[in-house]
Design an enzyme around this catalytic site. Structure first.
Site, short mmCIF file in Angstrom:
data_model
loop_
_atom_site.label_atom_id
_atom_site.label_comp_id
_atom_site.label_asym_id
_atom_site.label_seq_id
_atom_site.Cartn_x
_atom_site.Cartn_y
_atom_site.Cartn_z
NE ARG A 116 2.17 -4.82 11.27
CZ ARG A 116 3.19 -4.59 10.44
NH1 ARG A 116 4.39 -5.03 10.74
NH2 ARG A 116 3.01 -3.92 9.33
CE LYS A 157 -2.14 -0.96 3.89
NZ LYS A 157 -1.40 -2.19 4.25
NE ARG A 180 -4.41 -1.15 9.79
CZ ARG A 180 -3.28 -0.72 9.21
NH1 ARG A 180 -3.18 0.50 8.78
NH2 ARG A 180 -2.28 -1.54 9.09
NE ARG A 234 7.84 -2.64 6.41
CZ ARG A 234 6.56 -2.62 6.08
NH1 ARG A 234 6.13 -1.83 5.15
NH2 ARG A 234 5.73 -3.39 6.74
NE ARG A 243 6.55 -0.52 10.14
CZ ARG A 243 5.47 -0.52 9.38
NH1 ARG A 243 5.44 0.18 8.25
NH2 ARG A 243 4.41 -1.20 9.73
P1 AP5 Z 1 4.85 -1.57 1.84
O1 AP5 Z 1 4.62 -0.71 0.65
O2 AP5 Z 1 5.49 -0.95 3.02
O3 AP5 Z 1 3.50 -2.31 2.26
P2 AP5 Z 1 2.29 -1.79 3.16
O4 AP5 Z 1 1.06 -2.46 2.66
O5 AP5 Z 1 2.29 -0.28 3.21
O6 AP5 Z 1 2.72 -2.44 4.52
P3 AP5 Z 1 2.67 -1.89 6.01
O7 AP5 Z 1 3.31 -2.95 6.85
O8 AP5 Z 1 3.24 -0.50 6.13
O9 AP5 Z 1 1.20 -1.84 6.26
P4 AP5 Z 1 0.49 -1.87 7.57
O10 AP5 Z 1 -0.84 -1.64 7.05
O11 AP5 Z 1 0.60 -2.97 8.52
O12 AP5 Z 1 1.30 -0.78 8.42
P5 AP5 Z 1 0.96 0.72 8.79
O13 AP5 Z 1 2.20 1.45 8.77
O14 AP5 Z 1 -0.21 1.20 8.03
O15 AP5 Z 1 5.67 -2.84 1.32
C1 AP5 Z 1 6.15 -3.82 2.22
C2 AP5 Z 1 7.53 -4.33 1.75
O16 AP5 Z 1 7.36 -5.03 0.52
C3 AP5 Z 1 8.57 -3.23 1.47
O17 AP5 Z 1 9.85 -3.68 1.82
C4 AP5 Z 1 8.47 -3.01 -0.04
O18 AP5 Z 1 9.69 -2.53 -0.59
C5 AP5 Z 1 8.13 -4.42 -0.52
N1 AP5 Z 1 7.29 -4.46 -1.72
C6 AP5 Z 1 6.24 -3.64 -2.05
N2 AP5 Z 1 5.69 -4.03 -3.22
C7 AP5 Z 1 6.38 -5.13 -3.62
C8 AP5 Z 1 6.26 -6.02 -4.75
N3 AP5 Z 1 5.34 -5.82 -5.72
N4 AP5 Z 1 7.14 -7.06 -4.82
C9 AP5 Z 1 8.09 -7.26 -3.88
N5 AP5 Z 1 8.25 -6.46 -2.80
C10 AP5 Z 1 7.40 -5.41 -2.66
O19 AP5 Z 1 0.43 0.51 10.30
C11 AP5 Z 1 1.33 0.20 11.36
C12 AP5 Z 1 0.55 0.18 12.67
O20 AP5 Z 1 -0.03 1.48 12.93
C13 AP5 Z 1 -0.64 -0.79 12.73
O21 AP5 Z 1 -0.25 -2.11 13.09
C14 AP5 Z 1 -1.49 -0.12 13.83
O22 AP5 Z 1 -0.98 -0.37 15.11
C15 AP5 Z 1 -1.31 1.35 13.53
N6 AP5 Z 1 -2.34 1.84 12.58
C16 AP5 Z 1 -2.12 2.30 11.32
N7 AP5 Z 1 -3.29 2.66 10.76
C17 AP5 Z 1 -4.27 2.43 11.66
C18 AP5 Z 1 -5.68 2.57 11.66
N8 AP5 Z 1 -6.33 3.04 10.59
N9 AP5 Z 1 -6.36 2.21 12.77
C19 AP5 Z 1 -5.73 1.76 13.85
N10 AP5 Z 1 -4.39 1.58 13.94
C20 AP5 Z 1 -3.66 1.90 12.84
#
Ligand code: AP5
Length: 214
Positions: free
Chosen positions: A172, A14, A89, A128, A161
């Site tokens: 997660r 994402k 979410r 990552r 992270r």
């Molecule tokens: P990346 O692009 O970082 O993937 P992502 O979907 O953004 O993954 P996240 O882990 O950031 O998502 P998340 O939803 O758990 O975390 P968030 O920060 O929102 O890609 C991942 C890896 O794959 C990278 O190394 C990239 O280079 C690689 N990659 C990408 N595309 C690829 C491809 N096609 N092929 C190969 N490799 C590839 O949330 C973190 C925490 O914050 C949550 O756990 C929660 O505690 C809190 N939080 C965030 N939002 C909320 C909410 N709305 N409500 C409540 N708590 C929340």
């Protein structure tokens, strides 16, 4: 403006895709994970509160998350398009987003789901690394920073992270299955949900995403 919700499990790409689209199309990239991490880096009260949930792989409570999104969204011009990454979410957050859009004179265009199998998600998250300053995302196996630990874009520190130990990654993914996956059905029922194969080269995925917005 008609905003876009990007759905997908942790590690589905994402952040990678939303930041590309936002810079190519001059949209606003609103990532709740990045906003929480900014608060953490700046050591705000909100950051301290969010940390315990994030470190355990749990969702931050809805009210706190929605207030933070409202605060950010109020500062976005109404003629700018927003791509939401990691929000909503929960069903409650989806309802709150509807209310926010109405209150702020915005509208909803569609939801896009990045589909990636669980074993691939785990592989990606284990490799990552993220810039602690500008949030640029790297993959230590396939796309590492040119200088180890230093961001190519801003020179900030690139680290793995704190929520990426094997147990927390599994947690997660379980939280996603239970609390976020129901949103797929919710948006599908409304119409306008596009499913995108999120596997393969990120540029290929970007091409599929562009087709979804054509
Ligand atoms: P990346 O692009 O970082 O993937 P992502 O979907 O953004 O993954 P996240 O882990 O950031 O998502 P998340 O939803 O758990 O975390 P968030 O920060 O929102 O890609 C991942 C890896 O794959 C990278 O190394 C990239 O280079 C690689 N990659 C990408 N595309 C690829 C491809 N096609 N092929 C190969 N490799 C590839 O949330 C973190 C925490 O914050 C949550 O756990 C929660 O505690 C809190 N939080 C965030 N939002 C909320 C909410 N709305 N409500 C409540 N708590 C929340």
């Amino acid at each position: 403006m008609s905003d876009v919700v990007l759905l997908g499990a942790p590690g589905s790409g994402k952040g990678t895709q939303a930041s590309r689209i936002a810079s190519e199309r001059r949209w606003v990239h609103l990532s709740t994970g990045d906003l929480f991490r900014m608060h953490l880096v700046n050591d705000t009260a909100l950051g301290q509160l969010a940390k315990s949930y994030m470190d355990n792989g749990e969702l931050v409570p809805d009210e706190i998350t929605v207030d933070m999104v409202r605060d950010r969204l109020e500062r976005v011009p109404t003629d700018a398009r927003v791509i939401y990454d990691g929000f909503p979410r929960t069903v409650r957050q989806a309802e709150a987003l509807d209310e926010l859009l109405t209150d702020l004179g915005r509208s909803f265009a569609r939801a896009v789901l990045l589909d990636v199998p669980r074993d691939e998600l785990v592989r990606r998250m284990t490799k990552r690394a993220t810039c602690m300053n500008c949030q640029t995302v790297y993959n230590l196996a396939t796309n590492p920073p040119k200088r180890e630990g230093v961001c190519d874009r801003c020179g900030g520190q690139v680290l793995q992270r704190s929520d990426e130990s094997p147990q927390i990654i599994e947690r997660r993914l379980d939280v996603y299955e239970k609390q976020t996956k129901p949103l797929i059905e919710l948006y599908a029922k409304r119409g306008g949900l596009r499913r995108i194969d999120g596997t393969g080269d990120p540029l290929e995925v970007a091409k599929r995403m562009s087709e979804a917005f054509a």
